[in-house]
Design a protein around this motif. Structure first.
Motif, PDB file in Angstrom:
ATOM      1  N   VAL A 471       0.826  -1.206   0.000  1.00  0.00           N
ATOM      2  CA  VAL A 471       0.000   0.000   0.000  1.00  0.00           C
ATOM      3  C   VAL A 471       0.860   1.255   0.000  1.00  0.00           C
ATOM      4  CG1 VAL A 471      -1.923   1.181   1.133  1.00  0.00           C
ATOM      5  CG2 VAL A 471      -1.637  -1.278   1.430  1.00  0.00           C
ATOM      6  N   ASN A 472       0.495   2.181  -0.869  1.00  0.00           N
ATOM      7  CA  ASN A 472       1.191   3.458  -0.933  1.00  0.00           C
ATOM      8  C   ASN A 472       0.205   4.561  -0.568  1.00  0.00           C
ATOM      9  OD1 ASN A 472       3.228   5.192  -1.409  1.00  0.00           O
ATOM     10  ND2 ASN A 472       3.181   5.032  -3.647  1.00  0.00           N
ATOM     11  N   LEU A 473       0.516   5.285   0.503  1.00  0.00           N
ATOM     12  CA  LEU A 473      -0.388   6.341   0.972  1.00  0.00           C
ATOM     13  C   LEU A 473       0.050   7.689   0.396  1.00  0.00           C
ATOM     14  CD1 LEU A 473      -2.597   7.179   3.233  1.00  0.00           C
ATOM     15  CD2 LEU A 473      -0.589   7.744   4.575  1.00  0.00           C
ATOM     16  N   LEU A 474      -0.867   8.361  -0.293  1.00  0.00           N
ATOM     17  CA  LEU A 474      -0.520   9.647  -0.919  1.00  0.00           C
ATOM     18  C   LEU A 474      -1.441  10.724  -0.360  1.00  0.00           C
ATOM     19  CD1 LEU A 474      -0.541   8.057  -4.447  1.00  0.00           C
ATOM     20  CD2 LEU A 474       1.523   8.770  -3.262  1.00  0.00           C
ATOM     21  N   GLN A 475      -0.875  11.646   0.400  1.00  0.00           N
ATOM     22  CA  GLN A 475      -1.715  12.697   0.983  1.00  0.00           C
ATOM     23  C   GLN A 475      -1.603  13.991   0.184  1.00  0.00           C
ATOM     24  OE1 GLN A 475      -0.427  11.797   5.118  1.00  0.00           O
ATOM     25  NE2 GLN A 475      -2.617  11.804   5.558  1.00  0.00           N
ATOM     26  N   HIS A 476      -2.386  14.986   0.581  1.00  0.00           N
ATOM     27  CA  HIS A 476      -2.386  16.305  -0.071  1.00  0.00           C
ATOM     28  C   HIS A 476      -2.672  16.187  -1.571  1.00  0.00           C
ATOM     29  CE1 HIS A 476      -0.973  17.604   3.723  1.00  0.00           C
ATOM     30  NE2 HIS A 476       0.100  16.848   3.636  1.00  0.00           N
ATOM     31  N   ARG A 477      -3.704  15.457  -1.896  1.00  0.00           N
ATOM     32  CA  ARG A 477      -4.142  15.357  -3.287  1.00  0.00           C
ATOM     33  C   ARG A 477      -5.460  16.131  -3.445  1.00  0.00           C
ATOM     34  NH1 ARG A 477       0.344  13.641  -2.977  1.00  0.00           N
ATOM     35  NH2 ARG A 477       1.262  12.017  -4.268  1.00  0.00           N
ATOM     36  N   SER A 478      -5.799  16.431  -4.688  1.00  0.00           N
ATOM     37  CA  SER A 478      -7.063  17.119  -4.979  1.00  0.00           C
ATOM     38  C   SER A 478      -7.828  16.342  -6.038  1.00  0.00           C
ATOM     39  CB  SER A 478      -6.785  18.514  -5.556  1.00  0.00           C
ATOM     40  OG  SER A 478      -6.322  19.368  -4.567  1.00  0.00           O
ATOM     41  N   ILE A 479      -9.143  16.346  -5.908  1.00  0.00           N
ATOM     42  CA  ILE A 479      -9.978  15.763  -6.969  1.00  0.00           C
ATOM     43  C   ILE A 479     -10.554  16.922  -7.781  1.00  0.00           C
ATOM     44  CG2 ILE A 479     -12.010  14.382  -7.516  1.00  0.00           C
ATOM     45  CD1 ILE A 479     -11.759  13.078  -4.785  1.00  0.00           C
ATOM     46  N   ILE A 480     -10.284  16.901  -9.073  1.00  0.00           N
ATOM     47  CA  ILE A 480     -10.929  17.868  -9.967  1.00  0.00           C
ATOM     48  C   ILE A 480     -12.052  17.116 -10.677  1.00  0.00           C
ATOM     49  CG2 ILE A 480     -10.642  19.319 -12.020  1.00  0.00           C
ATOM     50  CD1 ILE A 480      -7.707  19.670 -11.184  1.00  0.00           C
ATOM     51  N   SER A 481     -13.270  17.565 -10.490  1.00  0.00           N
ATOM     52  CA  SER A 481     -14.395  16.869 -11.124  1.00  0.00           C
ATOM     53  C   SER A 481     -14.919  17.681 -12.292  1.00  0.00           C
ATOM     54  CB  SER A 481     -15.519  16.644 -10.113  1.00  0.00           C
ATOM     55  OG  SER A 481     -15.058  15.803  -9.101  1.00  0.00           O
ATOM     56  N   LEU A 482     -15.035  17.012 -13.412  1.00  0.00           N
ATOM     57  CA  LEU A 482     -15.592  17.646 -14.611  1.00  0.00           C
ATOM     58  C   LEU A 482     -17.036  17.161 -14.720  1.00  0.00           C
ATOM     59  CD1 LEU A 482     -12.558  16.959 -17.002  1.00  0.00           C
ATOM     60  CD2 LEU A 482     -13.026  19.035 -15.681  1.00  0.00           C
ATOM     61  N   ILE A 483     -17.958  18.062 -14.400  1.00  0.00           N
ATOM     62  CA  ILE A 483     -19.374  17.680 -14.397  1.00  0.00           C
ATOM     63  C   ILE A 483     -19.949  18.027 -15.765  1.00  0.00           C
ATOM     64  CG2 ILE A 483     -21.613  17.971 -13.232  1.00  0.00           C
ATOM     65  CD1 ILE A 483     -19.436  17.119 -11.253  1.00  0.00           C
ATOM     66  N   GLY A 484     -20.573  17.057 -16.383  1.00  0.00           N
ATOM     67  CA  GLY A 484     -21.128  17.349 -17.705  1.00  0.00           C
ATOM     68  C   GLY A 484     -21.727  16.102 -18.316  1.00  0.00           C
ATOM     69  N   ASN A 485     -21.714  16.074 -19.622  1.00  0.00           N
ATOM     70  CA  ASN A 485     -22.330  14.976 -20.346  1.00  0.00           C
ATOM     71  C   ASN A 485     -21.247  13.966 -20.711  1.00  0.00           C
ATOM     72  OD1 ASN A 485     -23.727  13.332 -22.022  1.00  0.00           O
ATOM     73  ND2 ASN A 485     -24.563  14.972 -23.312  1.00  0.00           N
ATOM     74  N   VAL A 486     -21.189  12.897 -19.952  1.00  0.00           N
ATOM     75  CA  VAL A 486     -20.109  11.926 -20.134  1.00  0.00           C
ATOM     76  C   VAL A 486     -20.243  11.171 -21.464  1.00  0.00           C
ATOM     77  CG1 VAL A 486     -19.029   9.892 -19.048  1.00  0.00           C
ATOM     78  CG2 VAL A 486     -19.643  11.848 -17.662  1.00  0.00           C
ATOM     79  N   GLN A 487     -21.389  11.359 -22.138  1.00  0.00           N
ATOM     80  CA  GLN A 487     -21.525  10.839 -23.517  1.00  0.00           C
ATOM     81  C   GLN A 487     -20.400  11.399 -24.388  1.00  0.00           C
ATOM     82  OE1 GLN A 487     -23.853   8.858 -24.821  1.00  0.00           O
ATOM     83  NE2 GLN A 487     -24.894   8.612 -22.854  1.00  0.00           N
ATOM     84  N   HIS A 488     -19.885  12.568 -23.984  1.00  0.00           N
ATOM     85  CA  HIS A 488     -18.813  13.204 -24.760  1.00  0.00           C
ATOM     86  C   HIS A 488     -17.485  13.127 -24.021  1.00  0.00           C
ATOM     87  CE1 HIS A 488     -21.753  14.572 -27.603  1.00  0.00           C
ATOM     88  NE2 HIS A 488     -22.453  15.130 -26.635  1.00  0.00           N
ATOM     89  N   SER A 489     -17.275  12.028 -23.308  1.00  0.00           N
ATOM     90  CA  SER A 489     -16.089  11.941 -22.447  1.00  0.00           C
ATOM     91  C   SER A 489     -14.788  12.043 -23.252  1.00  0.00           C
ATOM     92  CB  SER A 489     -16.116  10.665 -21.622  1.00  0.00           C
ATOM     93  OG  SER A 489     -16.138   9.563 -22.479  1.00  0.00           O
ATOM     94  N   SER A 490     -14.759  11.479 -24.477  1.00  0.00           N
ATOM     95  CA  SER A 490     -13.503  11.510 -25.241  1.00  0.00           C
ATOM     96  C   SER A 490     -13.130  12.954 -25.548  1.00  0.00           C
ATOM     97  CB  SER A 490     -13.641  10.753 -26.556  1.00  0.00           C
ATOM     98  OG  SER A 490     -14.065   9.461 -26.284  1.00  0.00           O
ATOM     99  N   LEU A 491     -14.157  13.710 -25.935  1.00  0.00           N
ATOM    100  CA  LEU A 491     -13.911  15.112 -26.261  1.00  0.00           C
ATOM    101  C   LEU A 491     -13.452  15.894 -25.021  1.00  0.00           C
ATOM    102  CD1 LEU A 491     -16.124  16.893 -28.728  1.00  0.00           C
ATOM    103  CD2 LEU A 491     -15.403  18.150 -26.747  1.00  0.00           C
ATOM    104  N   ILE A 492     -14.134  15.650 -23.914  1.00  0.00           N
ATOM    105  CA  ILE A 492     -13.793  16.356 -22.671  1.00  0.00           C
ATOM    106  C   ILE A 492     -12.367  15.993 -22.261  1.00  0.00           C
ATOM    107  CG2 ILE A 492     -14.340  16.567 -20.207  1.00  0.00           C
ATOM    108  CD1 ILE A 492     -17.306  16.005 -20.965  1.00  0.00           C
ATOM    109  N   LEU A 493     -12.062  14.694 -22.315  1.00  0.00           N
ATOM    110  CA  LEU A 493     -10.733  14.252 -21.864  1.00  0.00           C
ATOM    111  C   LEU A 493      -9.633  14.733 -22.810  1.00  0.00           C
ATOM    112  CD1 LEU A 493     -11.592  10.702 -20.533  1.00  0.00           C
ATOM    113  CD2 LEU A 493     -10.718  12.633 -19.221  1.00  0.00           C
ATOM    114  N   GLU A 494      -9.933  14.733 -24.095  1.00  0.00           N
ATOM    115  CA  GLU A 494      -8.934  15.190 -25.072  1.00  0.00           C
ATOM    116  C   GLU A 494      -8.532  16.632 -24.750  1.00  0.00           C
ATOM    117  OE1 GLU A 494     -10.493  15.865 -28.938  1.00  0.00           O
ATOM    118  OE2 GLU A 494      -8.553  15.802 -29.920  1.00  0.00           O
ATOM    119  N   LYS A 495      -9.549  17.456 -24.542  1.00  0.00           N
ATOM    120  CA  LYS A 495      -9.282  18.869 -24.251  1.00  0.00           C
ATOM    121  C   LYS A 495      -8.575  18.997 -22.894  1.00  0.00           C
ATOM    122  CE  LYS A 495      -9.801  23.254 -25.218  1.00  0.00           C
ATOM    123  NZ  LYS A 495      -9.078  23.806 -26.364  1.00  0.00           N
ATOM    124  N   ALA A 496      -9.085  18.252 -21.910  1.00  0.00           N
ATOM    125  CA  ALA A 496      -8.513  18.366 -20.559  1.00  0.00           C
ATOM    126  C   ALA A 496      -7.039  17.958 -20.580  1.00  0.00           C
ATOM    127  CB  ALA A 496      -9.296  17.487 -19.591  1.00  0.00           C
TER     128      ALA A 496
END
Ligand SMILES: Nc1ncnc2c1ncn2[C@@H]1O[C@H](COP(=O)(O)OP(=O)(O)O)[C@@H](O)[C@H]1O
Ligand SMILES: N[C@@H](CC(=O)OP(=O)(O)O)C(=O)O
Length: 561
Positions: A471-496
């Motif tokens: 087990v590797n414990l990693l602290q001080h991380r952040s979750i960035i959530s992209l809220i939207g239409n995941v039907q277009h996930s490839s497009l969102i991820l490509e840009k991101a």
């Protein structure tokens, strides 16, 4: 279905009349504690199109035999124009001063066709100040408790507000005395338990609602103040983060509807507060919990709309404290709003969408400083044809675990073992990414939202996991959530990812939930805000989304590259 019965709305409301754990009355019958626990599991389903007036189908484990006939006799006829119609919730920033209270009163009265239930938070930053006063009381000594700065500021604000509104000090002087006494008791005990914390912060909402109701009465709008813990907000005994129990709905409906029918007056209800079902003590619903109070009342009474009035023009494309250029999102679904709130957008309480979603009551987020702005309308469904990305949310200071099985490939049951450890330790997990022999996940310390996952608990988790994995414990991380239409996930991820690459940011985990509205990415805390700003700029500030959305609307697919 055995035990299914049709009751008049009023009979349904007559449900729970006492919340003492050893005896209570439900639909006119005495219940013992075991029956009470069963009663909490009773289900009450709204029929299609129900809006507070029609009969309800209630199924209850004790069955129809327990229901007194006379309780079915009173019904509220459908279409009764005099019924309460909407909830209007005003947060701390909306009622931060006498001037703000005047404006809010004006705003409420500017909708004469509505008969609102008003929910209020504590004035301004009162909750924070109460908590700070409590912490200072722990170590200041009894003789100094009355001189704590924050207590002085709270007292000064509320007395000034009364003065400026032309109200009598007697409206809250008893509460101010009780608050001072409580601070002395904390000083004497030299400790601030979670239970005392909840009692302490309750003074904020108890004072703001009394002042506001008195002001409405003074200007001729008949109003009645309610403490939520006295009108049936029954919760678990998880102080500082209590959950609302099902029994709340019939109890609250009975009290508010009953009083309204007998003697109409605008109900002014304390947000954020409840009453623990075992302890009978004041509980709170987690920070920002007044939103949940509002949606709970909306569901209990089957109201037409729930309005939450804030200090921003609705839900924005990002936290304006991170991205000052964030703009309002006109429409959201309950799922999008729930994800957004759960993954850290302070604008809505994480649990607040649930009651509205269950009863399909629209929630409108509006700006009390700018009432003419359209705000955000949250409904069950919306037209997703042109929708790509709705909002970007940041949740910081997260703990992440990389867990790699010590067994070989093909070993089944690894995931089950890992999750049973979290289950036993009562820790819930936010985001997960798995392969057959490894799991990356982020921990949600928020079963108890008030506490951070403490080192001791983490050590315990690690100890248990290390029996089956590296087990590797990693602290001080952040979750960035992209809220939207995941039907277009490839497009969102490509840009991101083009943004991440340009900014030299390494993404440490990606997770796309089954909800189909959220893609979560984990990065290091130190890079997170910069990253969110870059993403916001790329998606929302240079015409990218509008171009892609136009493509979608014209061609049915995104041509953009
Ligand atoms: N996505 C977002 N949209 C709007 N406001 C947000 C968002 N993320 C964070 N916020 C912050 O939330 C605040 C409003 O929530 P909150 O302070 O709980 O309001 P209130 O106390 O009026 O209920 C805003 O002033 C803003 O700073
Ligand atoms: N006063 C409580 C509850 C609340 O909902 O406040 P607001 O609506 O101002 O976020 C808090 O500060 O957490």
């Amino acid at each position: 279905m055995a035990g299914a019965i049709h009751l008049g709305f009023r009979a349904h409301c007559a449900g729970l009349t006492s919340d003492s754990p050893n005896s209570l009355s439900f639909l006119g019958n005495s219940w013992n504690r075991t029956d009470f626990e069963r009663c909490l599991r009773f289900t009450c389903r709204r029929r299609e199109g129900y809006r507070g007036g029609r009969a309800l189908k209630v199924s209850c484990e004790r069955g129809p035999a327990t229901v007194g006939k006379n309780e079915m006799s009173r019904d509220i006829s459908e279409g009764n124009e005099e019924q309460l119609s909407i909830v209007m919730k005003f947060g701390g920033s909306s009622v931060a001063s006498a001037e703000r209270m005047r404006e809010v009163a004006e705003l409420i009265l500017s909708f004469p066709e509505e008969r609102p239930v008003v929910v209020l938070s504590a004035m301004g930053k009162t909750t924070n100040k109460l908590l700070l006063a409590g912490e200072k009381a722990v170590c200041c000594g009894v003789s100094k408790a009355s001189d704590i700065d924050e207590f002085g500021l709270i007292k000064e604000l509320h007395l000034r507000t009364l003065r400026e509104l032309g109200l009598d000090i007697s409206i809250i002087d008893g509460l101010l005395d009780d608050l001072e006494q409580l601070l002395k008791e904390i000083a004497m005990m030299k400790e601030l338990t979670l239970r005392t914390r909840d009692h302490l912060v309750s003074f904020g909402e108890r004072m703001s609602t009394r002042i506001f109701a008195a002001y409405l009465n003074k200007i001729g709008a008949k109003a009645r103040q309610y403490d939520a813990f006295d009108i049936g907000f029954i919760t678990t005994d998880d102080f500082t983060n209590a959950e609302i129990l099902e029994a709340t709905y019939p109890a609250v409906a009975k009290r508010l509807h009953g009083d309204w029918i007998d003697d109409p007056a605008i109900p002014i209800v304390t947000g954020f507060l409840g009453k623990g079902w075992k302890s009978s003590s004041v509980t709170t619903l987690g920070r920002g919990g007044s939103d949940l109070t509002a949606t709970t009342i909306g569901k209990a009474l089957g109201l037409r709309e729930i309005q939450v009035w804030k200090d921003v023009d609705g839900v924005l494309t990002c936290d304006p404290n991170i991205c000052p250029n964030a703009t309002p999102v006109p429409y959201l679904t309950f799922d999008e709003a729930a994800e957004l709130a759960y993954f850290g957008a302070q604008v809505l309480h994480p649990q607040s969408m649930r009651p509205a979603r269950e009863t399909d009551i629209p929630v409108r987020v509006k700006n009390s400083y700018n009432p003419s702005a359209p705000g955000t309308l949250i409904t069950k469904a919306r037209d997703m044809t042109g929708a790509i990305l709705t909002s970007i949310v940041l949740k910081s200071n997260i703990t992440m675990l990389d867990i790699v099985s010590t067994r070989m490939l093909g070993q089944y049951g690894f995931l089950a073992k890992v999750f049973s450890i979290f289950d036993e330790l009562d820790i819930s997990v936010d985001c997960v990414a798995t392969s057959e022999v490894s799991i990356s996940l982020t921990l949600d310390p928020s079963k108890l939202w008030s506490r951070e996952l403490i080192q001791q608990e983490l050590d315990h988790v690690m100890e248990e996991l290390e029996k089956i994995a590296v087990v590797n414990l990693l602290q001080h991380r952040s979750i960035i959530s992209l809220i939207g239409n995941v039907q277009h996930s490839s497009l969102i991820l490509e840009k991101a990812f083009s943004v991440f690459r340009k900014n030299n940011i390494n993404v440490q985990m990606i997770s796309q939930g089954a909800s189909k509205v959220n893609i979560s990415l984990v990065v290091h805390d130190s890079e997170a805000r910069k990253c969110v700003r870059a993403l916001h700029s790329a998606f929302f500030e240079n015409g990218f989304l509008s171009e892609v959305e136009a493509d979608l609307l014209v061609n049915g697919s995104a041509m953009h590259t």
